[in-house]
Design a protein around this motif. Structure first.
Motif, PDB file in Angstrom:
ATOM      1  N   HIS A 106       0.811  -1.213   0.000  1.00 23.54           N
ATOM      2  CA  HIS A 106       0.000   0.000   0.000  1.00 23.54           C
ATOM      3  C   HIS A 106       0.852   1.274   0.000  1.00 23.54           C
ATOM      4  O   HIS A 106       0.311   2.371  -0.071  1.00 23.54           O
ATOM      5  CB  HIS A 106      -0.916   0.027   1.227  1.00 23.54           C
ATOM      6  CG  HIS A 106      -1.880  -1.106   1.273  1.00 23.54           C
ATOM      7  ND1 HIS A 106      -2.167  -1.796   2.441  1.00 23.54           N
ATOM      8  CD2 HIS A 106      -2.610  -1.702   0.294  1.00 23.54           C
ATOM      9  CE1 HIS A 106      -3.043  -2.745   2.187  1.00 23.54           C
ATOM     10  NE2 HIS A 106      -3.327  -2.715   0.889  1.00 23.54           N
ATOM     11  N   LEU A 107       2.170   1.112   0.092  1.00 25.27           N
ATOM     12  CA  LEU A 107       3.063   2.265   0.169  1.00 25.27           C
ATOM     13  C   LEU A 107       3.079   3.033  -1.159  1.00 25.27           C
ATOM     14  O   LEU A 107       3.230   2.442  -2.222  1.00 25.27           O
ATOM     15  CB  LEU A 107       4.482   1.800   0.507  1.00 25.27           C
ATOM     16  CG  LEU A 107       5.496   2.870   0.886  1.00 25.27           C
ATOM     17  CD1 LEU A 107       5.117   3.524   2.211  1.00 25.27           C
ATOM     18  CD2 LEU A 107       6.889   2.273   0.978  1.00 25.27           C
ATOM     19  N   GLU A 108       2.907   4.363  -1.064  1.00 25.18           N
ATOM     20  CA  GLU A 108       2.935   5.218  -2.246  1.00 25.18           C
ATOM     21  C   GLU A 108       3.860   6.405  -1.972  1.00 25.18           C
ATOM     22  O   GLU A 108       3.799   7.019  -0.910  1.00 25.18           O
ATOM     23  CB  GLU A 108       1.539   5.733  -2.584  1.00 25.18           C
ATOM     24  CG  GLU A 108       0.554   4.636  -2.959  1.00 25.18           C
ATOM     25  CD  GLU A 108      -0.835   5.189  -3.245  1.00 25.18           C
ATOM     26  OE1 GLU A 108      -1.039   6.417  -3.052  1.00 25.18           O
ATOM     27  OE2 GLU A 108      -1.699   4.408  -3.666  1.00 25.18           O
ATOM     28  N   ALA A 109       4.684   6.715  -2.938  1.00 21.57           N
ATOM     29  CA  ALA A 109       5.668   7.785  -2.759  1.00 21.57           C
ATOM     30  C   ALA A 109       5.011   9.118  -2.417  1.00 21.57           C
ATOM     31  O   ALA A 109       5.467   9.840  -1.521  1.00 21.57           O
ATOM     32  CB  ALA A 109       6.515   7.927  -4.025  1.00 21.57           C
ATOM     33  N   GLU A 110       3.938   9.454  -3.112  1.00 22.90           N
ATOM     34  CA  GLU A 110       3.280  10.740  -2.895  1.00 22.90           C
ATOM     35  C   GLU A 110       2.723  10.846  -1.482  1.00 22.90           C
ATOM     36  O   GLU A 110       2.862  11.883  -0.823  1.00 22.90           O
ATOM     37  CB  GLU A 110       2.153  10.926  -3.913  1.00 22.90           C
ATOM     38  CG  GLU A 110       1.469  12.272  -3.827  1.00 22.90           C
ATOM     39  CD  GLU A 110       0.375  12.443  -4.867  1.00 22.90           C
ATOM     40  OE1 GLU A 110      -0.434  13.375  -4.711  1.00 22.90           O
ATOM     41  OE2 GLU A 110       0.328  11.638  -5.826  1.00 22.90           O
ATOM     42  N   ALA A 111       2.111   9.776  -1.014  1.00 19.65           N
ATOM     43  CA  ALA A 111       1.551   9.784   0.339  1.00 19.65           C
ATOM     44  C   ALA A 111       2.660   9.866   1.383  1.00 19.65           C
ATOM     45  O   ALA A 111       2.520  10.559   2.401  1.00 19.65           O
ATOM     46  CB  ALA A 111       0.707   8.535   0.560  1.00 19.65           C
ATOM     47  N   MET A 112       3.759   9.170   1.125  1.00 16.65           N
ATOM     48  CA  MET A 112       4.873   9.192   2.066  1.00 16.65           C
ATOM     49  C   MET A 112       5.497  10.586   2.127  1.00 16.65           C
ATOM     50  O   MET A 112       5.824  11.091   3.210  1.00 16.65           O
ATOM     51  CB  MET A 112       5.924   8.162   1.666  1.00 16.65           C
ATOM     52  CG  MET A 112       6.950   7.876   2.746  1.00 16.65           C
ATOM     53  SD  MET A 112       7.975   6.448   2.307  1.00 16.65           S
ATOM     54  CE  MET A 112       8.587   5.992   3.936  1.00 16.65           C
ATOM     55  N   GLN A 113       5.649  11.226   0.986  1.00 18.71           N
ATOM     56  CA  GLN A 113       6.190  12.581   0.955  1.00 18.71           C
ATOM     57  C   GLN A 113       5.291  13.551   1.711  1.00 18.71           C
ATOM     58  O   GLN A 113       5.782  14.435   2.436  1.00 18.71           O
ATOM     59  CB  GLN A 113       6.355  13.030  -0.498  1.00 18.71           C
ATOM     60  CG  GLN A 113       7.484  12.315  -1.228  1.00 18.71           C
ATOM     61  CD  GLN A 113       7.441  12.541  -2.730  1.00 18.71           C
ATOM     62  OE1 GLN A 113       6.506  13.148  -3.253  1.00 18.71           O
ATOM     63  NE2 GLN A 113       8.451  12.039  -3.422  1.00 18.71           N
ATOM     64  N   ALA A 114       3.977  13.395   1.559  1.00 14.80           N
ATOM     65  CA  ALA A 114       3.036  14.275   2.255  1.00 14.80           C
ATOM     66  C   ALA A 114       3.166  14.114   3.767  1.00 14.80           C
ATOM     67  O   ALA A 114       3.120  15.104   4.517  1.00 14.80           O
ATOM     68  CB  ALA A 114       1.609  13.974   1.811  1.00 14.80           C
ATOM     69  N   GLN A 115       3.329  12.883   4.234  1.00 10.31           N
ATOM     70  CA  GLN A 115       3.510  12.635   5.665  1.00 10.31           C
ATOM     71  C   GLN A 115       4.784  13.292   6.178  1.00 10.31           C
ATOM     72  O   GLN A 115       4.810  13.904   7.244  1.00 10.31           O
ATOM     73  CB  GLN A 115       3.530  11.131   5.943  1.00 10.31           C
ATOM     74  CG  GLN A 115       2.171  10.471   5.937  1.00 10.31           C
ATOM     75  CD  GLN A 115       1.343  10.852   7.151  1.00 10.31           C
ATOM     76  OE1 GLN A 115       1.870  11.249   8.175  1.00 10.31           O
ATOM     77  NE2 GLN A 115       0.030  10.724   7.026  1.00 10.31           N
TER      78      GLN A 115
END
Length: 221
Positions: free
Chosen positions: A80-89
């Motif tokens: 479920h890991l997504e680069a965009e979501a991780m960057q936002a966090q």
């Protein structure tokens, strides 16, 4: 404590901290995205907002953060890991408080006790992670903890009585946690504020650069 600066003052914990301090007679300055247009992920916004202030502030408290961003909750699995979501966090939960720290140093008194505190989370502890998952939120908070620890070293050189800490508030009844609090004891934002201020009141210079929970117990990195 005479003057306090609360970043994220319109949120659940930020509001409760502000109200509790005001009841003590502390002069509280609050900044938030909702009320002041402050975007902690934008350095220009942080620099402009803090640049208008004079201080000195005995307490700078960063209450910003989010567990769920743009409808994306914590990941249960690597798939479920997504680069965009991780960057936002990382931007909100680590970069934001880090930028506040950078621009708040000049607002701390050069002489006398002061505290810079940022809300972290126990799930950001590497040593206390026995369940896995929640990749982006965990790693963003772990990175924030390192920023607090490292920033405390530098700030301590110029501000000998400044104390910089990461704080875990417990599971607080706010919109951030309501979908994820099942099975965990919770406290109201007002109770969390009382607990966190009790911890802050008891901090000494020997505690700078550390990570504490709402009961004043050190959380392992």
């Amino acid at each position: 404590m005479k003057q306090a600066l609360i970043i994220g003052a319109s949120g659940g914990i930020g509001t409760a901290i502000s109200e509790a301090l005001a009841e003590r007679g502390v002069a509280v300055t609050g900044l938030s995205r909702r009320d002041d247009g402050l975007d902690v992920t934008d350095e220009g916004s942080v620099e402009a907002a803090l640049g208008r202030l004079e201080g000195p502030f005995d307490l700078v408290f960063v209450a910003t953060g989010a567990l769920e961003l743009e409808g994306r909750g914590p990941e249960k699995s690597l798939k479920h890991l997504e680069a965009e979501a991780m960057q936002a966090q990382f931007m909100l939960n680590c970069v934001g408080p880090s930028l506040v720290m950078k621009h708040a140093v000049r607002l701390l008194p050069k002489e006398g006790r002061s505290v810079f505190a940022a809300l972290s989370a126990r799930v950001g502890s590497i040593g206390d992670n026995g369940f896995g998952g929640w990749y982006s939120y965990r790693t963003a908070k772990a990175a924030l903890n390192q920023m607090i620890h490292t920033g405390a070293i530098e700030i301590g050189r110029s501000h000998k009585q400044a104390i910089c800490v990461a704080l875990h508030p417990g599971t607080v009844e706010t919109p951030l946690t309501e979908k994820y609090a099942k099975g965990h004891p919770t406290v109201t934002a007002q109770e969390a504020a009382v607990n966190l201020l009790r911890v802050i009141d008891g901090l000494t210079i020997e505690d700078t650069g550390q990570f504490y929970d709402w009961a004043g117990k050190r959380v392992q990195w």
